[in-house]
Design an enzyme around this catalytic site. Structure first.
Site, PDB file in Angstrom:
ATOM      1  N   TYR A 156      20.463 152.760  -7.067  1.00  0.00           N
ATOM      2  CA  TYR A 156      21.523 153.759  -6.911  1.00  0.00           C
ATOM      3  C   TYR A 156      22.851 153.018  -6.940  1.00  0.00           C
ATOM      4  O   TYR A 156      23.118 152.197  -6.053  1.00  0.00           O
ATOM      5  CB  TYR A 156      21.395 154.486  -5.570  1.00  0.00           C
TER       6      TYR A 156
ATOM      7  N   LYS B  10      12.809 166.073  -4.912  1.00  0.00           N
ATOM      8  CA  LYS B  10      11.961 166.901  -4.036  1.00  0.00           C
ATOM      9  C   LYS B  10      11.295 168.072  -4.750  1.00  0.00           C
ATOM     10  O   LYS B  10      10.333 168.638  -4.241  1.00  0.00           O
ATOM     11  CB  LYS B  10      12.803 167.497  -2.890  1.00  0.00           C
TER      12      LYS B  10
ATOM     13  N   TYR C 146      13.328 160.544   2.789  1.00  0.00           N
ATOM     14  CA  TYR C 146      13.319 160.203   1.365  1.00  0.00           C
ATOM     15  C   TYR C 146      11.919 160.395   0.775  1.00  0.00           C
ATOM     16  O   TYR C 146      11.760 160.944  -0.299  1.00  0.00           O
ATOM     17  CB  TYR C 146      13.777 158.747   1.233  1.00  0.00           C
TER      18      TYR C 146
HETATM   19  P1  RFL Z   1       8.299 174.345 -13.789  1.00  0.00           P
HETATM   20  O1  RFL Z   1       7.816 172.944 -13.896  1.00  0.00           O
HETATM   21  O2  RFL Z   1       9.648 174.668 -14.331  1.00  0.00           O
HETATM   22  O3  RFL Z   1       7.220 175.270 -14.495  1.00  0.00           O
HETATM   23  C1  RFL Z   1       7.485 176.639 -14.713  1.00  0.00           C
HETATM   24  C2  RFL Z   1       6.629 177.076 -15.900  1.00  0.00           C
HETATM   25  O4  RFL Z   1       6.839 178.474 -16.092  1.00  0.00           O
HETATM   26  C3  RFL Z   1       6.970 178.737 -17.485  1.00  0.00           C
HETATM   27  N1  RFL Z   1       7.727 179.987 -17.632  1.00  0.00           N
HETATM   28  C4  RFL Z   1       7.145 181.164 -17.934  1.00  0.00           C
HETATM   29  N2  RFL Z   1       5.866 181.480 -18.207  1.00  0.00           N
HETATM   30  C5  RFL Z   1       5.588 182.787 -18.460  1.00  0.00           C
HETATM   31  N3  RFL Z   1       6.541 183.772 -18.487  1.00  0.00           N
HETATM   32  C6  RFL Z   1       7.852 183.471 -18.220  1.00  0.00           C
HETATM   33  N4  RFL Z   1       8.778 184.427 -18.235  1.00  0.00           N
HETATM   34  C7  RFL Z   1       8.193 182.122 -17.928  1.00  0.00           C
HETATM   35  N5  RFL Z   1       9.352 181.500 -17.628  1.00  0.00           N
HETATM   36  C8  RFL Z   1       9.045 180.210 -17.446  1.00  0.00           C
HETATM   37  C9  RFL Z   1       7.694 177.513 -18.023  1.00  0.00           C
HETATM   38  O5  RFL Z   1       7.478 177.354 -19.429  1.00  0.00           O
HETATM   39  C10 RFL Z   1       7.037 176.389 -17.199  1.00  0.00           C
HETATM   40  O6  RFL Z   1       5.902 175.871 -17.840  1.00  0.00           O
HETATM   41  O7  RFL Z   1       8.285 174.885 -12.289  1.00  0.00           O
HETATM   42  P2  RFL Z   1       7.436 174.451 -10.986  1.00  0.00           P
HETATM   43  O8  RFL Z   1       5.968 174.513 -11.281  1.00  0.00           O
HETATM   44  O9  RFL Z   1       7.994 175.254  -9.906  1.00  0.00           O
HETATM   45  O10 RFL Z   1       7.761 172.891 -10.755  1.00  0.00           O
HETATM   46  C11 RFL Z   1       9.055 172.491 -10.365  1.00  0.00           C
HETATM   47  C12 RFL Z   1       9.358 171.108 -10.937  1.00  0.00           C
HETATM   48  O11 RFL Z   1       9.141 171.128 -12.335  1.00  0.00           O
HETATM   49  C13 RFL Z   1      10.793 170.654 -10.626  1.00  0.00           C
HETATM   50  O12 RFL Z   1      11.143 171.024  -9.324  1.00  0.00           O
HETATM   51  C14 RFL Z   1      10.953 169.119 -10.753  1.00  0.00           C
HETATM   52  O13 RFL Z   1      10.822 168.712 -12.087  1.00  0.00           O
HETATM   53  C15 RFL Z   1      12.295 168.673 -10.182  1.00  0.00           C
HETATM   54  N6  RFL Z   1      12.534 167.230 -10.409  1.00  0.00           N
HETATM   55  C16 RFL Z   1      11.917 166.293  -9.625  1.00  0.00           C
HETATM   56  N7  RFL Z   1      11.094 166.669  -8.617  1.00  0.00           N
HETATM   57  C17 RFL Z   1      10.431 165.727  -7.873  1.00  0.00           C
HETATM   58  O14 RFL Z   1       9.693 166.111  -6.945  1.00  0.00           O
HETATM   59  N8  RFL Z   1      10.564 164.384  -8.113  1.00  0.00           N
HETATM   60  C18 RFL Z   1      11.371 163.921  -9.122  1.00  0.00           C
HETATM   61  O15 RFL Z   1      11.434 162.700  -9.352  1.00  0.00           O
HETATM   62  C19 RFL Z   1      12.114 164.887  -9.906  1.00  0.00           C
HETATM   63  N9  RFL Z   1      12.924 164.501 -10.913  1.00  0.00           N
HETATM   64  C20 RFL Z   1      13.372 166.824 -11.467  1.00  0.00           C
HETATM   65  C21 RFL Z   1      13.553 165.443 -11.689  1.00  0.00           C
HETATM   66  C22 RFL Z   1      14.024 167.759 -12.276  1.00  0.00           C
HETATM   67  C23 RFL Z   1      14.859 167.327 -13.289  1.00  0.00           C
HETATM   68  N10 RFL Z   1      15.524 168.300 -14.085  1.00  0.00           N
HETATM   69  C24 RFL Z   1      15.015 168.644 -15.363  1.00  0.00           C
HETATM   70  C25 RFL Z   1      16.416 169.168 -13.432  1.00  0.00           C
HETATM   71  C26 RFL Z   1      14.385 165.011 -12.710  1.00  0.00           C
HETATM   72  C27 RFL Z   1      15.065 165.949 -13.507  1.00  0.00           C
HETATM   73  C28 RFL Z   1      15.973 165.472 -14.606  1.00  0.00           C
END
Ligand code: RFL
Length: 403
Positions: free
Chosen positions: A213, A309, A400
């Site tokens: 960081y 998270k 964390y």
């Molecule tokens: P997702 O993964 O967004 O999955 C939702 C799914 O729903 C589908 N969908 C639909 N399907 C049917 N009908 C509709 N109308 C629909 N609308 C959407 C989508 O295609 C998708 O497949 O939600 P979920 O399951 O709640 O999971 C959440 C996580 O994906 C998210 O919180 C994390 O990626 C956040 N995040 C991180 N979380 C961690 O715990 N550790 C990390 O290191 C971390 N790094 C990150 C991250 C998020 C990031 N971004 C993209 C903001 C790093 C980044 C850059």
């Protein structure tokens, strides 16, 4: 209507219709299916799109325990790597926190989210679970009644519908579940942190053996290992800036500057294979239950990626919801469903609090002049406390990695 083509098909049925095949929807699907609950996952994207979406990487110890409990972590243990050190760099020097040996002594497992989703999907399908890819949920109807339904657009563009006992909205922040909530009964707490990150994936080995960081007057920079060949970097950028205005040379120059590579060692460079600008925002919906419709994961609360998270909360909530649905559908005990919203919200607000703390630790306060000297001095002082105080370090480590 005499034309047979225009007669809508009879609704399909499942006891639980799950919207979205992300971590929340797939953990829920696996647990319900294993318990013999009739369920289906409706997913807007194709299987390939779902399995290649690059997002999270840091899984909390509790997330791994949940996946272990249900036999869903076999590949994660084989291919993921434990991680327990982070390093802060600023104008006041650098320091490392061996957070795996502080607080509760818990470590992260680094395992890319798309690999986890691939594993969860494979296990669910191998066990005979139902998924409809390319099926977009349009709206949830009648959640207050005894038999809610979901209208969908099928992969071939035709309209369709599902009837269910319960609907699990695991379709993220832009999904149909959120859109279908009655505005009069839902409260949305929204916070814009006023900061944006250019998120990058580089085809390059990690440059340090820690999460890095860097706090710099040009803005925050972050370094996070993903695999031995791929590293995630973040660069704080102007709100509204396009990722394409950053040439690869500019990206590496800026990363080297902010991570102070001249003092602390060069960065191992490689092709930038993915880039996207993320505005750091958080929101929480209250309550998470509306009759027979339950929200989980990003659909329930969006959390800035500053504290990693989101995916962890998604898995935790999916397990709580699965338990509650199984108790109700298999044993007629609706207690868990009644408690679900309050139970999840307690975890969500703790995670939001820590994420907010991290945002303030890593950035100058946003403002027209890039923040105020007052806030900047507070940020420096906070970093100094974290560097010097064992009790701060224990607190940091607990929050964390913990959930
Ligand atoms: P997702 O993964 O967004 O999955 C939702 C799914 O729903 C589908 N969908 C639909 N399907 C049917 N009908 C509709 N109308 C629909 N609308 C959407 C989508 O295609 C998708 O497949 O939600 P979920 O399951 O709640 O999971 C959440 C996580 O994906 C998210 O919180 C994390 O990626 C956040 N995040 C991180 N979380 C961690 O715990 N550790 C990390 O290191 C971390 N790094 C990150 C991250 C998020 C990031 N971004 C993209 C903001 C790093 C980044 C850059």
């Amino acid at each position: 209507m005499t034309d047979r083509q225009s007669v809508p098909a009879a609704p399909e049925t499942a006891d639980v219709v799950i919207l979205g095949a992300g971590p929340a929807g797939l953990v829920l699907g696996n647990l319900l299916h294993a318990a013999g609950v009739d369920c289906v996952v409706l997913e807007r994207a194709t299987r390939t799109q779902v399995q290649t979406r690059s997002r999270a990487g840091f899984l909390a110890a509790n997330t791994v325990r949940i996946l272990d409990r249900h036999g869903l972590a076999e590949r994660l243990h084989r291919h993921g790597r434990e991680h327990g050190v982070c390093e802060f760099r600023s104008e006041d020097g650098r320091f490392r926190l061996d957070y795996g040996a502080l607080g509760r002594g818990e470590r992260h497992t680094v395992y890319p989210q798309h690999a986890l989703v691939t594993d969860l999907l494979a296990q669910y399908l191998d066990a005979g679970g139902r998924v409809r890819f390319g099926t977009e949920a349009l709206a949830v109807h009648g959640a207050d009644g005894p038999r809610p339904s979901v209208t969908v657009r099928e992969a071939d563009g035709r309209p369709g519908s599902w009837r269910a006992g319960y609907v699990a909205g695991c379709d993220g922040r832009h999904g149909a579940a959120r859109r279908s909530l009655p505005p009069s009964t839902v409260r949305r707490h929204h916070h814009d942190h006023g900061v944006s990150w250019l998120g990058l994936l580089a085809e390059a080995p990690p440059s340090l053996d820690a999460v890095g960081y860097a706090v710099h007057d040009r803005g925050f920079a972050g370094h996070m290992a993903r695999t031995p060949e791929v590293t995630r970097y973040y660069l704080q950028c102007e709100r509204g800036s396009s990722p394409d205005t950053w040439s690869e040379d500019r990206i590496w120059d800026e990363l080297a500057l902010r991570l102070r590579a001249r003092e602390y060692g060069p960065l191992r460079q490689g092709r930038i294979v993915h880039r996207a600008v993320v505005d750091l925002e958080s929101d929480v919906l209250e309550p998470l239950r509306h009759g027979a419709l339950f929200l989980a994961g990003d659909a329930a609360a969006l959390i800035s990626p500053a504290a990693a998270k989101g995916a962890n909360l998604a898995v935790l909530e999916a397990e709580l919801l699965a338990r509650a649905l199984i108790d109700d559908l298999r044993h007629g005990d609706a207690e868990g469903l009644a408690r679900y919203s309050a139970q999840c919200l307690a975890h969500i607000w703790r995670a939001q609090d820590f994420s907010q703390w991290m945002v303030q630790l890593l950035h100058a306060a946003p403002g027209p002049a890039g923040g105020s000297a007052f806030h900047d001095s507070l940020r420096r002082s906070r970093l100094a406390s974290l560097r010097a105080s064992r009790s701060w370090q224990d607190w940091f480590a607990e929050h964390y990695v913990g959930l």
